[in-house]
Scaffold this active site. Structure first.
Site, short mmCIF file in Angstrom:
data_model
loop_
_atom_site.label_atom_id
_atom_site.label_comp_id
_atom_site.label_asym_id
_atom_site.label_seq_id
_atom_site.Cartn_x
_atom_site.Cartn_y
_atom_site.Cartn_z
N ARG A 42 43.63 53.21 46.59
CA ARG A 42 42.84 52.54 47.63
C ARG A 42 42.20 53.52 48.62
O ARG A 42 41.27 53.15 49.32
CB ARG A 42 43.70 51.53 48.38
CG ARG A 42 44.10 50.39 47.44
CD ARG A 42 44.56 49.20 48.20
NE ARG A 42 45.01 48.17 47.27
CZ ARG A 42 45.64 47.08 47.62
NH1 ARG A 42 45.87 46.84 48.88
NH2 ARG A 42 46.00 46.20 46.72
N ASP A 150 43.80 37.45 61.45
CA ASP A 150 44.26 38.45 60.49
C ASP A 150 44.12 39.83 61.12
O ASP A 150 43.30 40.04 62.03
CB ASP A 150 43.43 38.39 59.20
CG ASP A 150 44.16 39.01 58.01
OD1 ASP A 150 44.72 38.27 57.19
OD2 ASP A 150 44.20 40.26 57.93
C1 LIG Z 1 48.13 37.94 50.74
S1 LIG Z 1 47.18 37.56 52.15
C2 LIG Z 1 47.62 35.87 52.40
C3 LIG Z 1 46.45 35.01 52.77
C4 LIG Z 1 46.77 33.52 52.93
N1 LIG Z 1 47.71 33.30 54.01
C5 LIG Z 1 47.27 32.93 51.65
O1 LIG Z 1 48.48 32.68 51.50
O2 LIG Z 1 46.46 32.72 50.74
C6 LIG Z 1 48.11 38.40 53.43
C7 LIG Z 1 47.29 38.67 54.71
O3 LIG Z 1 48.18 39.09 55.74
C8 LIG Z 1 47.51 40.02 56.55
N2 LIG Z 1 48.47 40.82 57.31
C9 LIG Z 1 49.35 41.74 56.86
N3 LIG Z 1 50.04 42.29 57.86
C10 LIG Z 1 49.59 41.69 59.00
C11 LIG Z 1 49.90 41.83 60.39
N4 LIG Z 1 50.82 42.71 60.82
N5 LIG Z 1 49.22 41.06 61.27
C12 LIG Z 1 48.28 40.17 60.85
N6 LIG Z 1 47.95 39.99 59.55
C13 LIG Z 1 48.59 40.74 58.64
C14 LIG Z 1 46.72 40.83 55.54
O4 LIG Z 1 45.62 41.51 56.14
C15 LIG Z 1 46.29 39.78 54.52
O5 LIG Z 1 44.98 39.31 54.77
#
Ligand SMILES: C[S@@+](CC[C@H](N)C(=O)[O-])C[C@H]1O[C@@H](n2cnc3c(N)ncnc32)[C@H](O)[C@@H]1O
Length: 281
Positions: A42, A150
Protein backbone atom coordinates in the site's frame (compact mmCIF):
# COMPACT_ATOMS: atom_id res chain seq x y z
CA UNK A 1 15.41 -3.80 -10.01
CA UNK A 2 13.72 -5.96 -7.38
CA UNK A 3 15.63 -6.93 -4.23
CA UNK A 4 15.03 -9.46 -1.45
CA UNK A 5 11.58 -11.08 -1.43
CA UNK A 6 10.92 -9.57 -4.84
CA UNK A 7 10.55 -6.10 -3.35
CA UNK A 8 11.60 -3.07 -5.34
CA UNK A 9 12.64 -1.07 -2.22
CA UNK A 10 14.34 -2.06 1.01
CA UNK A 11 11.64 -2.54 3.67
CA UNK A 12 13.14 -3.85 6.90
CA UNK A 13 11.57 -5.03 10.17
CA UNK A 14 12.69 -1.72 11.65
CA UNK A 15 10.71 0.24 9.03
CA UNK A 16 7.69 -1.97 9.64
CA UNK A 17 8.00 -1.51 13.39
CA UNK A 18 8.19 2.29 13.10
CA UNK A 19 5.15 2.32 10.84
CA UNK A 20 3.07 0.07 13.02
CA UNK A 21 3.93 2.00 16.15
CA UNK A 22 2.60 5.17 14.53
CA UNK A 23 -0.49 3.44 13.12
CA UNK A 24 -1.47 1.85 16.45
CA UNK A 25 -0.95 5.08 18.38
CA UNK A 26 -3.03 7.11 15.91
CA UNK A 27 -5.78 4.75 14.82
CA UNK A 28 -5.95 1.91 17.36
CA UNK A 29 -5.34 -0.52 14.49
CA UNK A 30 -2.90 -3.26 15.48
CA UNK A 31 -0.84 -4.48 12.51
CA UNK A 32 0.28 -8.07 13.03
CA UNK A 33 3.45 -9.49 11.41
CA UNK A 34 1.24 -11.00 8.72
CA UNK A 35 0.40 -7.47 7.53
CA UNK A 36 3.97 -6.61 6.53
CA UNK A 37 3.45 -7.34 2.83
CA UNK A 38 0.16 -5.46 2.81
CA UNK A 39 1.85 -2.40 4.31
CA UNK A 40 4.63 -2.56 1.72
CA UNK A 41 2.11 -2.95 -1.09
CA UNK A 42 0.00 0.00 0.00
CA UNK A 43 2.93 2.36 0.48
CA UNK A 44 5.29 1.45 -2.33
CA UNK A 45 3.83 3.89 -4.88
CA UNK A 46 4.31 6.79 -2.45
CA UNK A 47 7.84 5.65 -1.60
CA UNK A 48 8.69 5.53 -5.30
CA UNK A 49 7.12 8.87 -6.23
CA UNK A 50 7.88 11.04 -3.20
CA UNK A 51 10.81 9.43 -1.41
CA UNK A 52 13.04 8.17 -4.16
CA UNK A 53 12.51 4.61 -3.00
CA UNK A 54 13.55 5.23 0.62
CA UNK A 55 11.35 3.85 3.43
CA UNK A 56 13.84 5.49 5.81
CA UNK A 57 12.96 8.93 4.47
CA UNK A 58 9.23 8.16 4.66
CA UNK A 59 9.48 6.89 8.27
CA UNK A 60 11.46 10.00 9.22
CA UNK A 61 8.83 12.27 7.69
CA UNK A 62 6.06 10.47 9.60
CA UNK A 63 7.95 10.45 12.92
CA UNK A 64 8.94 14.08 12.54
CA UNK A 65 5.29 15.11 12.28
CA UNK A 66 4.82 15.68 8.55
CA UNK A 67 1.01 15.95 8.48
CA UNK A 68 0.61 15.09 4.80
CA UNK A 69 2.63 11.89 5.14
CA UNK A 70 0.91 10.93 8.38
CA UNK A 71 -2.45 11.34 6.70
CA UNK A 72 -1.31 9.38 3.66
CA UNK A 73 -0.17 6.54 5.91
CA UNK A 74 -3.44 6.38 7.85
CA UNK A 75 -5.52 6.48 4.67
CA UNK A 76 -3.39 3.78 3.06
CA UNK A 77 -3.61 1.41 6.01
CA UNK A 78 -7.30 1.63 6.85
CA UNK A 79 -9.35 -1.07 5.20
CA UNK A 80 -12.43 0.48 3.69
CA UNK A 81 -14.33 -2.59 2.50
CA UNK A 82 -18.06 -1.95 2.64
CA UNK A 83 -21.29 -2.38 0.65
CA UNK A 84 -24.88 -1.15 0.49
CA UNK A 85 -27.02 -3.14 2.94
CA UNK A 86 -24.03 -5.15 4.11
CA UNK A 87 -25.27 -7.53 6.84
CA UNK A 88 -28.81 -6.82 5.74
CA UNK A 89 -30.38 -8.37 8.85
CA UNK A 90 -29.37 -5.20 10.76
CA UNK A 91 -31.42 -3.04 8.41
CA UNK A 92 -34.35 -5.48 8.69
CA UNK A 93 -34.10 -5.28 12.48
CA UNK A 94 -34.13 -1.52 12.24
CA UNK A 95 -37.18 -1.52 9.95
CA UNK A 96 -39.21 -4.18 11.77
CA UNK A 97 -38.35 -3.66 15.45
CA UNK A 98 -36.41 -0.54 16.22
CA UNK A 99 -38.07 2.10 14.05
CA UNK A 100 -41.60 1.18 15.23
CA UNK A 101 -40.27 1.35 18.84
CA UNK A 102 -38.63 4.75 18.24
CA UNK A 103 -41.75 6.13 16.55
CA UNK A 104 -43.77 5.19 19.65
CA UNK A 105 -41.21 6.51 22.15
CA UNK A 106 -40.50 9.75 20.36
CA UNK A 107 -44.02 10.99 19.62
CA UNK A 108 -43.29 14.18 21.59
CA UNK A 109 -39.80 15.21 20.49
CA UNK A 110 -39.96 13.61 17.01
CA UNK A 111 -36.18 13.57 17.11
CA UNK A 112 -34.10 10.55 16.06
CA UNK A 113 -30.29 10.53 16.01
CA UNK A 114 -28.15 7.80 14.45
CA UNK A 115 -24.37 7.55 14.21
CA UNK A 116 -22.54 5.52 11.59
CA UNK A 117 -19.08 5.36 13.19
CA UNK A 118 -16.47 4.16 10.70
CA UNK A 119 -18.75 4.82 7.73
CA UNK A 120 -16.13 4.26 5.02
CA UNK A 121 -17.30 5.43 1.58
CA UNK A 122 -20.89 6.02 2.71
CA UNK A 123 -22.76 2.86 1.75
CA UNK A 124 -23.67 2.19 5.39
CA UNK A 125 -25.17 5.63 6.21
CA UNK A 126 -26.98 5.70 2.83
CA UNK A 127 -28.45 2.26 3.60
CA UNK A 128 -29.59 3.67 6.94
CA UNK A 129 -31.10 6.70 5.19
CA UNK A 130 -32.98 4.48 2.69
CA UNK A 131 -34.30 2.31 5.53
CA UNK A 132 -35.47 5.34 7.50
CA UNK A 133 -37.15 7.01 4.52
CA UNK A 134 -38.88 3.77 3.55
CA UNK A 135 -40.04 2.98 7.10
CA UNK A 136 -41.04 6.36 8.56
CA UNK A 137 -44.23 7.77 7.08
CA UNK A 138 -44.07 11.58 6.93
CA UNK A 139 -40.38 11.54 7.84
CA UNK A 140 -40.03 15.19 6.80
CA UNK A 141 -42.18 16.12 9.80
CA UNK A 142 -39.62 14.43 12.02
CA UNK A 143 -36.16 15.66 13.00
CA UNK A 144 -34.05 12.73 11.80
CA UNK A 145 -30.29 12.99 11.40
CA UNK A 146 -27.52 10.54 10.65
CA UNK A 147 -23.95 11.43 11.58
CA UNK A 148 -21.44 9.55 9.39
CA UNK A 149 -17.80 9.66 10.46
CA UNK A 150 -14.54 8.06 9.45
CA UNK A 151 -10.87 8.55 10.09
CA UNK A 152 -9.94 8.43 6.41
CA UNK A 153 -10.48 11.81 4.73
CA UNK A 154 -10.74 10.29 1.24
CA UNK A 155 -13.62 7.98 2.10
CA UNK A 156 -15.48 10.74 3.92
CA UNK A 157 -15.25 12.87 0.76
CA UNK A 158 -16.46 9.94 -1.34
CA UNK A 159 -19.45 9.49 0.98
CA UNK A 160 -20.26 13.16 0.84
CA UNK A 161 -20.15 13.13 -2.98
CA UNK A 162 -22.47 10.12 -3.05
CA UNK A 163 -21.28 8.92 -6.46
CA UNK A 164 -20.79 5.19 -7.05
CA UNK A 165 -20.31 2.86 -9.96
CA UNK A 166 -23.50 1.24 -11.18
CA UNK A 167 -22.10 -2.11 -10.25
CA UNK A 168 -22.06 -1.10 -6.55
CA UNK A 169 -25.86 -0.94 -6.50
CA UNK A 170 -26.50 -3.96 -8.69
CA UNK A 171 -27.43 -6.04 -5.62
CA UNK A 172 -30.30 -3.69 -4.71
CA UNK A 173 -33.74 -4.43 -6.06
CA UNK A 174 -34.86 -2.45 -9.11
CA UNK A 175 -37.36 -0.29 -7.23
CA UNK A 176 -34.73 0.81 -4.72
CA UNK A 177 -32.27 1.60 -7.49
CA UNK A 178 -34.85 3.76 -9.25
CA UNK A 179 -36.16 5.44 -6.14
CA UNK A 180 -32.87 6.43 -4.54
CA UNK A 181 -30.29 6.82 -7.32
CA UNK A 182 -29.89 9.04 -10.38
CA UNK A 183 -28.26 7.43 -13.38
CA UNK A 184 -25.22 9.20 -14.80
CA UNK A 185 -25.38 10.21 -18.47
CA UNK A 186 -22.76 11.12 -21.06
CA UNK A 187 -19.36 11.24 -19.43
CA UNK A 188 -20.95 9.93 -16.21
CA UNK A 189 -22.30 6.83 -17.92
CA UNK A 190 -21.83 3.83 -15.64
CA UNK A 191 -22.07 5.98 -12.50
CA UNK A 192 -24.96 6.66 -10.15
CA UNK A 193 -25.52 9.44 -7.62
CA UNK A 194 -27.64 9.15 -4.49
CA UNK A 195 -30.68 11.42 -4.49
CA UNK A 196 -30.73 14.58 -2.36
CA UNK A 197 -33.50 13.17 -0.11
CA UNK A 198 -30.94 10.73 1.26
CA UNK A 199 -28.06 13.19 1.38
CA UNK A 200 -30.19 15.67 3.37
CA UNK A 201 -30.41 13.22 6.27
CA UNK A 202 -26.66 12.67 6.57
CA UNK A 203 -23.84 14.80 7.90
CA UNK A 204 -20.40 13.44 6.91
CA UNK A 205 -17.41 14.33 9.05
CA UNK A 206 -13.87 13.18 9.52
CA UNK A 207 -13.36 11.85 13.05
CA UNK A 208 -10.81 9.63 14.72
CA UNK A 209 -12.76 7.49 17.17
CA UNK A 210 -9.81 7.45 19.55
CA UNK A 211 -9.76 11.23 19.86
CA UNK A 212 -12.19 13.56 21.63
CA UNK A 213 -15.64 13.67 20.05
CA UNK A 214 -16.96 17.15 19.29
CA UNK A 215 -20.59 16.03 19.49
CA UNK A 216 -22.51 15.50 22.70
CA UNK A 217 -25.21 13.16 21.48
CA UNK A 218 -27.23 11.48 22.70
CA UNK A 219 -27.71 8.96 19.90
CA UNK A 220 -30.58 6.52 19.73
CA UNK A 221 -28.61 4.12 17.55
CA UNK A 222 -24.92 3.58 16.81
CA UNK A 223 -23.65 1.46 13.94
CA UNK A 224 -19.97 0.65 14.45
CA UNK A 225 -19.48 -2.36 12.26
CA UNK A 226 -16.25 -3.95 11.09
CA UNK A 227 -14.20 -1.15 12.60
CA UNK A 228 -12.86 -2.46 15.92
CA UNK A 229 -11.64 -5.80 14.57
CA UNK A 230 -8.15 -4.39 14.25
CA UNK A 231 -8.16 -2.70 17.70
CA UNK A 232 -6.73 -4.39 20.80
CA UNK A 233 -9.15 -5.36 23.60
CA UNK A 234 -8.27 -2.40 25.82
CA UNK A 235 -8.97 0.09 23.03
CA UNK A 236 -12.23 -1.73 22.25
CA UNK A 237 -13.28 -1.61 25.93
CA UNK A 238 -12.65 2.11 26.17
CA UNK A 239 -14.49 2.80 22.92
CA UNK A 240 -17.57 0.76 23.89
CA UNK A 241 -17.67 2.51 27.27
CA UNK A 242 -17.79 5.83 25.43
CA UNK A 243 -20.52 4.50 23.10
CA UNK A 244 -22.56 3.43 26.14
CA UNK A 245 -22.22 6.93 27.58
CA UNK A 246 -23.24 8.75 24.40
CA UNK A 247 -26.30 6.53 23.72
CA UNK A 248 -29.76 7.37 25.07
CA UNK A 249 -30.75 5.06 27.94
CA UNK A 250 -31.58 1.73 26.32
CA UNK A 251 -30.12 2.91 22.98
CA UNK A 252 -28.96 0.35 20.42
CA UNK A 253 -25.50 -0.60 19.20
CA UNK A 254 -24.87 -2.63 16.05
CA UNK A 255 -21.44 -4.24 15.55
CA UNK A 256 -19.89 -6.34 12.76
CA UNK A 257 -20.49 -10.06 12.22
CA UNK A 258 -17.03 -11.07 13.46
CA UNK A 259 -17.04 -8.74 16.45
CA UNK A 260 -18.27 -9.33 20.00
CA UNK A 261 -18.64 -7.49 23.30
CA UNK A 262 -17.86 -10.66 25.26
CA UNK A 263 -15.23 -9.78 27.89
CA UNK A 264 -14.99 -6.33 26.31
CA UNK A 265 -17.95 -4.41 27.75
CA UNK A 266 -20.61 -5.05 30.38
CA UNK A 267 -22.59 -1.97 29.47
CA UNK A 268 -24.76 -3.74 26.88
CA UNK A 269 -27.27 -6.59 26.75
CA UNK A 270 -27.00 -8.85 23.69
CA UNK A 271 -30.21 -9.02 21.67
CA UNK A 272 -28.79 -11.51 19.16
CA UNK A 273 -27.17 -11.21 15.73
CA UNK A 274 -24.66 -8.57 16.91
CA UNK A 275 -27.36 -6.15 18.05
CA UNK A 276 -27.00 -4.76 21.59
CA UNK A 277 -29.01 -2.60 23.96
CA UNK A 278 -27.30 -0.20 26.34
CA UNK A 279 -27.75 -1.02 30.05
CA UNK A 280 -28.00 1.55 32.82
CA UNK A 281 -24.69 2.04 34.68
C1 LIG B 1 -14.07 -2.13 6.96
S1 LIG B 1 -14.63 -0.47 7.03
C2 LIG B 1 -16.27 -0.72 7.63
C3 LIG B 1 -17.28 0.16 6.95
C4 LIG B 1 -18.73 -0.05 7.38
N1 LIG B 1 -18.90 0.25 8.79
C5 LIG B 1 -19.18 -1.45 7.08
O1 LIG B 1 -19.29 -2.29 7.99
O2 LIG B 1 -19.43 -1.74 5.91
C6 LIG B 1 -13.77 0.12 8.47
C7 LIG B 1 -13.66 1.65 8.54
O3 LIG B 1 -13.20 2.03 9.84
C8 LIG B 1 -12.40 3.17 9.71
N2 LIG B 1 -11.55 3.33 10.89
C9 LIG B 1 -10.50 2.55 11.28
N3 LIG B 1 -9.94 3.03 12.40
C10 LIG B 1 -10.65 4.15 12.73
C11 LIG B 1 -10.55 5.12 13.78
N4 LIG B 1 -9.60 5.03 14.73
N5 LIG B 1 -11.44 6.14 13.78
C12 LIG B 1 -12.40 6.23 12.83
N6 LIG B 1 -12.55 5.35 11.82
C13 LIG B 1 -11.68 4.33 11.77
C14 LIG B 1 -11.62 2.90 8.43
O4 LIG B 1 -11.10 4.09 7.85
C15 LIG B 1 -12.66 2.20 7.55
O5 LIG B 1 -13.29 3.10 6.66
Amino acid sequence: MTGRLGREFSFTDKHFSRIRKFVTAHTGIVLTDAKKDMVYGRLSKRIRNQFDGSFDAFCNAVDEGDKAEQEYLVNAITTNLTAFFRENHHFEYLRDKLIPELLRQKQQSRKIRIWSAGCSTGEEPYSLAMTLREAIPGIDNWDVKILATDLDANVVQHGQDGVYTRERISGLDESRQRRWFQLGKGENEGLVKVKPELQQLIHFKRLNLLHDWPMKGPFDVIFCRNVVIYFDKQTQSELFERYANILTPGGHLFIGHSESLYKVSERFAALGHTVYRQLPK
